[in-house]
Design a protein around this motif. Structure first.
Motif, PDB file in Angstrom:
ATOM      1  N   ASP A  11       0.639  -1.164  -0.167  1.00  0.00           N
ATOM      2  CA  ASP A  11       0.370  -0.458  -0.349  1.00  0.00           C
ATOM      3  C   ASP A  11       0.958   1.470  -0.158  1.00  0.00           C
ATOM      4  O   ASP A  11       1.726   1.368   0.852  1.00  0.00           O
ATOM      5  CB  ASP A  11      -1.079  -0.231   0.902  1.00  0.00           C
ATOM      6  N   LEU A  18       0.518  -6.003   1.325  1.00  0.00           N
ATOM      7  CA  LEU A  18      -0.716  -6.322   0.197  1.00  0.00           C
ATOM      8  C   LEU A  18      -0.977  -7.955  -0.695  1.00  0.00           C
ATOM      9  O   LEU A  18      -2.088  -9.018  -0.577  1.00  0.00           O
ATOM     10  CB  LEU A  18      -1.909  -4.800  -1.000  1.00  0.00           C
ATOM     11  N   CYS A  19       0.033  -8.020  -1.266  1.00  0.00           N
ATOM     12  CA  CYS A  19       0.164  -9.614  -2.056  1.00  0.00           C
ATOM     13  C   CYS A  19       1.763  -9.785  -2.300  1.00  0.00           C
ATOM     14  O   CYS A  19       2.334  -8.816  -2.948  1.00  0.00           O
ATOM     15  CB  CYS A  19      -0.787  -9.514  -3.323  1.00  0.00           C
ATOM     16  N   PHE A  37      -3.373  -8.729  -9.539  1.00  0.00           N
ATOM     17  CA  PHE A  37      -4.033  -8.071  -8.995  1.00  0.00           C
ATOM     18  C   PHE A  37      -5.569  -8.270  -7.938  1.00  0.00           C
ATOM     19  O   PHE A  37      -5.848  -8.139  -7.072  1.00  0.00           O
ATOM     20  CB  PHE A  37      -3.286  -6.895  -8.188  1.00  0.00           C
ATOM     21  N   HIS A  38      -5.490  -7.435 -10.156  1.00  0.00           N
ATOM     22  CA  HIS A  38      -7.496  -7.814  -9.863  1.00  0.00           C
ATOM     23  C   HIS A  38      -8.157  -9.205  -9.291  1.00  0.00           C
ATOM     24  O   HIS A  38      -9.184  -8.964  -8.441  1.00  0.00           O
ATOM     25  CB  HIS A  38      -8.065  -7.403 -11.181  1.00  0.00           C
ATOM     26  N   LEU A  40      -7.135 -11.015  -7.309  1.00  0.00           N
ATOM     27  CA  LEU A  40      -6.990 -11.559  -5.714  1.00  0.00           C
ATOM     28  C   LEU A  40      -7.904  -9.768  -5.004  1.00  0.00           C
ATOM     29  O   LEU A  40      -8.581 -10.297  -3.330  1.00  0.00           O
ATOM     30  CB  LEU A  40      -5.537 -11.157  -5.266  1.00  0.00           C
ATOM     31  N   TYR A  41      -8.276  -9.267  -5.662  1.00  0.00           N
ATOM     32  CA  TYR A  41      -8.440  -8.124  -4.788  1.00  0.00           C
ATOM     33  C   TYR A  41     -10.122  -7.164  -6.591  1.00  0.00           C
ATOM     34  O   TYR A  41      -9.424  -6.423  -7.037  1.00  0.00           O
ATOM     35  CB  TYR A  41      -8.261  -6.969  -4.338  1.00  0.00           C
ATOM     36  N   GLN A  43     -12.166  -6.137  -5.813  1.00  0.00           N
ATOM     37  CA  GLN A  43     -13.196  -4.312  -5.827  1.00  0.00           C
ATOM     38  C   GLN A  43     -12.168  -3.796  -6.668  1.00  0.00           C
ATOM     39  O   GLN A  43     -12.340  -2.188  -7.479  1.00  0.00           O
ATOM     40  CB  GLN A  43     -13.343  -4.016  -4.704  1.00  0.00           C
ATOM     41  N   TRP A  44     -10.637  -3.909  -6.914  1.00  0.00           N
ATOM     42  CA  TRP A  44      -9.614  -2.926  -7.344  1.00  0.00           C
ATOM     43  C   TRP A  44      -9.538  -3.348  -8.948  1.00  0.00           C
ATOM     44  O   TRP A  44      -8.581  -4.138  -9.605  1.00  0.00           O
ATOM     45  CB  TRP A  44      -8.594  -2.443  -6.831  1.00  0.00           C
ATOM     46  N   TYR A  45     -10.386  -3.140 -10.110  1.00  0.00           N
ATOM     47  CA  TYR A  45     -10.188  -3.404 -11.474  1.00  0.00           C
ATOM     48  C   TYR A  45      -9.531  -2.376 -11.850  1.00  0.00           C
ATOM     49  O   TYR A  45      -9.186  -1.184 -11.001  1.00  0.00           O
ATOM     50  CB  TYR A  45     -12.083  -3.078 -12.171  1.00  0.00           C
ATOM     51  N   GLN A  49      -6.450   1.097 -10.922  1.00  0.00           N
ATOM     52  CA  GLN A  49      -5.328   0.870  -9.597  1.00  0.00           C
ATOM     53  C   GLN A  49      -4.125   1.689 -10.490  1.00  0.00           C
ATOM     54  O   GLN A  49      -3.659   1.772 -12.021  1.00  0.00           O
ATOM     55  CB  GLN A  49      -4.675  -0.629 -10.286  1.00  0.00           C
ATOM     56  N   ASP A  81      -4.977   3.145  -4.509  1.00  0.00           N
ATOM     57  CA  ASP A  81      -6.325   3.528  -5.424  1.00  0.00           C
ATOM     58  C   ASP A  81      -6.949   4.712  -6.120  1.00  0.00           C
ATOM     59  O   ASP A  81      -7.594   5.880  -5.611  1.00  0.00           O
ATOM     60  CB  ASP A  81      -7.494   3.271  -4.386  1.00  0.00           C
TER      61      ASP A  81
END
Length: 309
Positions: A11, A18-19, A37-38, A40-41, A43-45, A49, A81
């Motif tokens: 972050d 985060l990963c 990354f998307h 794994l998360y 909500q963050w397309y 990012q 974000d």
């Protein structure tokens, strides 16, 4: 034996991990990492990012690959974000549709705007009708270009920014339209000659602006995001590329100068001045980007006004 990379994403503010991605191919691009990354998360397309090498550094481009970045076998990136995003095509459609319809509300002199005073029942001066046609043509042209001409190097912008942009375009459209269409509007001092000159200027600059947008679009026929130096074509309107880096802004400014002359209206003049300031900022930024990226960039070119600015 082929060496695979490891990618750590932190972050940007808290530095919290985060990963940690293992067995990443050296030729993997930032676009590939965004997609990983998307997963794994969700909500963050990818469009929201920002992946960077330093916490407060610049966002890396999608096409940049791990093997060409200054990172070791274990690469550390920082994530920010960007918030909800909206596509540029939709942005422009919203920005330009508003002024088109807002202007008509004032053109048709709705009673709730100008009232029902007997003085306000007089017929419109011909230049008011012409101004409506020119204003409508300008934004219809922009909408057509958005749908059929423009190719965007960046796919989205933050959703929150559209509020600011719409306030600018829609607000000024209402302000200009109120005075131009006011029943007590005073026509230009020099009559039809002034109007004719302004009309020719507007149409010439609109044609030039469209020609430049087509020329810039043709640079991206292959859908490449790579920056290229734009050059004049056989179209005479593109010959302004000999003298400025952003002739589309030059023609845009010329259009609003012509509209100011046509309407002889102070709010239009103030809007044109603000346009000049904003277009100059954008043009200078683009000009310096060209100079930074291309060592053989034409030295004669200025940003927006030939030989001056």
């Amino acid at each position: 034996m082929r060496t695979l990379n490891q990618v750590e994403i932190l972050d940007w503010k808290t530095k919290q991990q985060l990963c940690f991605l293992e067995k990443v191919e050296p030729h993997a691009t930032i676009s590939d990492i965004r997609l990983m990354f998307h997963k794994l998360y969700p909500q963050w397309y990818p469009a929201r990012q920002s992946i960077r090498l330093e916490p407060k550094g610049k966002s890396l481009r999608d096409e940049e690959s791990l093997q060409l970045l200054p990172v070791g076998t274990t690469a550390t990136f920082y994530f920010k974000d960007l918030g909800p995003q909206i596509g540029w095509t939709m942005v422009f459609l919203i920005e330009y549709t508003g002024p088109l319809f807002i202007y008509f509300v004032f053109y048709f002199r709705m009673p709730f705007i100008y009232g029902l005073d007997d003085r306000f029942t007089s017929s419109r001066h011909p230049v008011v009708n012409l101004a409506c046609i020119c204003h409508s043509f300008h934004y219809i042209k922009r909408l057509i270009e958005t749908i059929f001409v423009h190719r965007f190097s960046h796919g989205t912008m933050p959703l929150r920014s559209i509020v600011k942009n719409c306030f600018y375009y829609w607000g000024f459209a209402a302000w200009l339209a109120y005075y131009i269409n006011h029943p007590l509007y005073t026509p230009p001092s020099y009559g039809q000659k002034q109007v004719n000159f302004a009309l020719i200027m507007c149409l010439t600059c609109e044609a030039g602006n469209f020609s430049i947008h087509v020329a810039l679009s043709n640079l991206r026929k292959d859908r490449s995001k790579a920056s290229k130096i734009p050059y004049p074509t056989k179209n005479p309107f593109t010959w302004l590329f000999y003298f400025v880096s952003c002739p589309n802004y030059t023609y845009e400014l010329g259009t609003w100068i012509g509209f100011t002359i046509m309407t002889q209206c102070v709010p239009v003049g103030l809007f044109t001045l603000l346009c000049f300031i904003q277009l100059t900022v954008w043009a200078k930024d683009k000009h310096y980007t060209y100079l930074r990226e291309f060592k053989d960039y034409p030295s004669l070119r200025m940003s927006i006004i030939p030989f001056l600015l």
